[in-house]
Design a protein around this motif. Structure first.
Motif, PDB file in Angstrom:
ATOM      1  N   ARG A  79      33.388  42.675   5.507  1.00 25.63           N
ATOM      2  CA  ARG A  79      32.914  43.425   6.673  1.00 25.63           C
ATOM      3  C   ARG A  79      32.505  42.476   7.801  1.00 25.63           C
ATOM      4  N   GLU A  80      31.877  41.356   7.455  1.00 29.21           N
ATOM      5  CA  GLU A  80      31.479  40.386   8.469  1.00 29.21           C
ATOM      6  C   GLU A  80      32.709  39.824   9.184  1.00 29.21           C
ATOM      7  N   ILE A  81      33.739  39.473   8.416  1.00 25.43           N
ATOM      8  CA  ILE A  81      34.963  38.930   9.017  1.00 25.43           C
ATOM      9  C   ILE A  81      35.630  39.971   9.898  1.00 25.43           C
ATOM     10  N   ALA A  82      35.727  41.208   9.396  1.00 27.29           N
ATOM     11  CA  ALA A  82      36.363  42.271  10.169  1.00 27.29           C
ATOM     12  C   ALA A  82      35.621  42.518  11.479  1.00 27.29           C
ATOM     13  N   ASN A  83      34.297  42.519  11.425  1.00 26.28           N
ATOM     14  CA  ASN A  83      33.511  42.744  12.647  1.00 26.28           C
ATOM     15  C   ASN A  83      33.688  41.600  13.640  1.00 26.28           C
ATOM     16  N   GLU A  84      33.759  40.376  13.145  1.00 26.97           N
ATOM     17  CA  GLU A  84      33.943  39.228  14.034  1.00 26.97           C
ATOM     18  C   GLU A  84      35.331  39.238  14.677  1.00 26.97           C
ATOM     19  N   ILE A  85      36.295  39.773  13.964  1.00 29.39           N
ATOM     20  CA  ILE A  85      37.635  39.910  14.541  1.00 29.39           C
ATOM     21  C   ILE A  85      37.622  40.999  15.617  1.00 29.39           C
ATOM     22  N   LYS A  86      36.943  42.095  15.344  1.00 30.78           N
ATOM     23  CA  LYS A  86      36.914  43.209  16.289  1.00 30.78           C
ATOM     24  C   LYS A  86      36.181  42.856  17.582  1.00 30.78           C
ATOM     25  N   ASP A  87      35.045  42.150  17.461  1.00 28.62           N
ATOM     26  CA  ASP A  87      34.274  41.859  18.680  1.00 28.62           C
ATOM     27  C   ASP A  87      34.680  40.553  19.349  1.00 28.62           C
ATOM     28  N   GLY A  88      35.621  39.840  18.741  1.00 29.18           N
ATOM     29  CA  GLY A  88      36.148  38.634  19.364  1.00 29.18           C
ATOM     30  C   GLY A  88      35.395  37.361  19.047  1.00 29.18           C
ATOM     31  N   SER A  89      34.256  37.454  18.339  1.00 30.07           N
ATOM     32  CA  SER A  89      33.469  36.256  18.059  1.00 30.07           C
ATOM     33  C   SER A  89      34.166  35.305  17.107  1.00 30.07           C
ATOM     34  N   VAL A  90      35.186  35.780  16.395  1.00 31.50           N
ATOM     35  CA  VAL A  90      35.926  34.892  15.505  1.00 31.50           C
ATOM     36  C   VAL A  90      36.604  33.769  16.291  1.00 31.50           C
ATOM     37  N   ALA A  91      36.974  34.053  17.556  1.00 33.11           N
ATOM     38  CA  ALA A  91      37.609  33.027  18.382  1.00 33.11           C
ATOM     39  C   ALA A  91      36.661  31.858  18.621  1.00 33.11           C
ATOM     40  N   VAL A  92      35.375  32.164  18.783  1.00 35.39           N
ATOM     41  CA  VAL A  92      34.371  31.113  18.966  1.00 35.39           C
ATOM     42  C   VAL A  92      34.185  30.334  17.669  1.00 35.39           C
ATOM     43  N   GLN A  93      34.156  31.052  16.548  1.00 34.26           N
ATOM     44  CA  GLN A  93      33.982  30.405  15.254  1.00 34.26           C
ATOM     45  C   GLN A  93      35.125  29.423  14.955  1.00 34.26           C
ATOM     46  N   LEU A  94      36.322  29.771  15.393  1.00 33.31           N
ATOM     47  CA  LEU A  94      37.481  28.921  15.113  1.00 33.31           C
ATOM     48  C   LEU A  94      37.457  27.616  15.896  1.00 33.31           C
ATOM     49  N   THR A  95      36.656  27.555  16.945  1.00 33.66           N
ATOM     50  CA  THR A  95      36.571  26.316  17.728  1.00 33.66           C
ATOM     51  C   THR A  95      35.554  25.339  17.148  1.00 33.66           C
ATOM     52  N   LYS A  96      34.787  25.760  16.160  1.00 32.89           N
ATOM     53  CA  LYS A  96      33.751  24.906  15.588  1.00 32.89           C
ATOM     54  C   LYS A  96      34.350  23.927  14.573  1.00 32.89           C
ATOM     55  N   PRO A  97      33.702  22.771  14.368  1.00 31.71           N
ATOM     56  CA  PRO A  97      34.287  21.694  13.556  1.00 31.71           C
ATOM     57  C   PRO A  97      34.118  21.869  12.052  1.00 31.71           C
ATOM     58  N   TYR A  98      34.356  23.085  11.559  1.00 35.91           N
ATOM     59  CA  TYR A  98      34.337  23.300  10.121  1.00 35.91           C
ATOM     60  C   TYR A  98      35.270  24.464   9.816  1.00 35.91           C
ATOM     61  N   PRO A  99      35.866  24.489   8.628  1.00 36.60           N
ATOM     62  CA  PRO A  99      36.782  25.579   8.261  1.00 36.60           C
ATOM     63  C   PRO A  99      36.049  26.917   8.234  1.00 36.60           C
ATOM     64  N   TYR A 100      36.610  27.878   8.930  1.00 34.67           N
ATOM     65  CA  TYR A 100      35.962  29.180   9.076  1.00 34.67           C
ATOM     66  C   TYR A 100      35.731  29.864   7.727  1.00 34.67           C
ATOM     67  N   LEU A 101      36.739  29.857   6.863  1.00 35.11           N
ATOM     68  CA  LEU A 101      36.611  30.563   5.593  1.00 35.11           C
ATOM     69  C   LEU A 101      35.582  29.901   4.683  1.00 35.11           C
ATOM     70  N   ILE A 102      35.525  28.589   4.700  1.00 31.03           N
ATOM     71  CA  ILE A 102      34.508  27.891   3.899  1.00 31.03           C
ATOM     72  C   ILE A 102      33.117  28.204   4.445  1.00 31.03           C
ATOM     73  N   PHE A 103      33.009  28.278   5.760  1.00 26.99           N
ATOM     74  CA  PHE A 103      31.742  28.656   6.389  1.00 26.99           C
ATOM     75  C   PHE A 103      31.269  30.017   5.889  1.00 26.99           C
ATOM     76  N   LYS A 104      32.183  30.984   5.815  1.00 23.53           N
ATOM     77  CA  LYS A 104      31.817  32.307   5.330  1.00 23.53           C
ATOM     78  C   LYS A 104      31.426  32.263   3.850  1.00 23.53           C
ATOM     79  N   MET A 105      32.135  31.458   3.076  1.00 22.17           N
ATOM     80  CA  MET A 105      31.804  31.329   1.654  1.00 22.17           C
ATOM     81  C   MET A 105      30.405  30.743   1.483  1.00 22.17           C
TER      82      MET A 105
END
Length: 264
Positions: A79-105
């Motif tokens: 749900r967190e990933i889906a919400n970040e995709i919907k509101d566009g914040s995932v684009a900001v997360q992808l610019t950060k210097p760590y793997p997004y999926l590992i960050f969520k884990m």
């Protein structure tokens, strides 16, 4: 980078600690759930000493430990990933210097550790005082059980990652997330142990990852799986962790190439 991951876990742990009302109410809710299933299974067994390869004591213990283990491995990463995709914040997360999926884990692990230390442990003490359950006396069983519920967390989180990432392709995956939650609770053996399913259904479930989340660790804890079979159950978990890593990698590569955000 390792220290950054530790900080991710610590921050989520502290965030969970801030919501103490949810913590206290959660213990009560889980105790009520366990109590309901406890008396339900006692009624189902009736005068029978065994049913579905379980004794009465094994079943009551299975119910208690399964729900307490769920408190650790459960999370809402999908749900967190889906919400970040919907509101566009995932684009900001992808610019950060760590793997997004590992960050969520790591976030999920921080939440899981909070629930384990401040929810499952005190909850198990309370349940032990209220209901008739039998805890293992062998130290090695406790060790392998703790390792196995860690892999339960990994496998459940992997399924959540896969479910959440589908929002890249379908934009609204609410129905899929609801189906996933029901499937995990039912087919993992949380609600009904897999040995109670028809033979043909058990054969199908053996080829799915769900049993590795609840049924196998709880079977080890209750003493239904002993000796070399314990390590075989653990190997099943390891295999599923490796297998699920493949579609996660493939889908993530595909998702990043076609990222479209709504809003943002």
């Amino acid at each position: 980078m390792f220290s950054a991951y530790i900080d991710m876990i610590r921050i989520r742990f502290l965030m969970m600690l801030a919501y103490r009302v949810n913590y206290y109410s959660g213990i009560i809710i889980y105790a009520i759930n366990i109590g309901a299933y406890y008396f339900l299974w006692k009624a189902i067994f009736g005068s029978n000493e065994t049913l579905g390869e379980f004794t009465v004591l094994q079943m009551t213990t299975y119910v208690a430990v399964s729900w307490m283990a769920r408190a650790f491995y459960f999370n809402n990463l999908d749900r967190e990933i889906a919400n970040e995709i919907k509101d566009g914040s995932v684009a900001v997360q992808l610019t950060k210097p760590y793997p997004y999926l590992i960050f969520k884990m790591m976030q999920g692990l921080g939440e899981g550790l909070f629930r384990l230390l401040l929810f499952s442990v005190p909850g198990m003490v309370i349940v032990t005082l209220l209901f008739q359950i039998e805890l293992p006396t062998q130290f090695d069983v406790w060790v392998i059980f703790m390792v196995m519920i860690f892999f339960s967390f990994l496998i459940n989180s992997q399924i959540n990652l896969l479910t959440g990432m589908f929002a890249f392709f379908v934009e609204n995956n609410e129905g899929l997330m609801r189906f996933k939650r029901i499937a995990v609770d039912l087919f993992s053996g949380l609600i009904i142990p897999i040995s109670f399913f028809p033979g043909w259904a058990q054969g199908i479930l053996e080829w799915l990852p769900f049993q590795a989340i609840t049924y196998l660790p709880a079977s080890v804890f209750t003493g239904r799986v002993v000796g070399d079979a314990i390590y075989n159950a653990f190997i099943v978990q390891v295999i599923w962790f490796v297998v699920l890593s493949v579609p996660i990698y493939v889908i993530w590569k595909m998702a990043r190439r076609r990222l479209v955000v709504q809003g943002g």
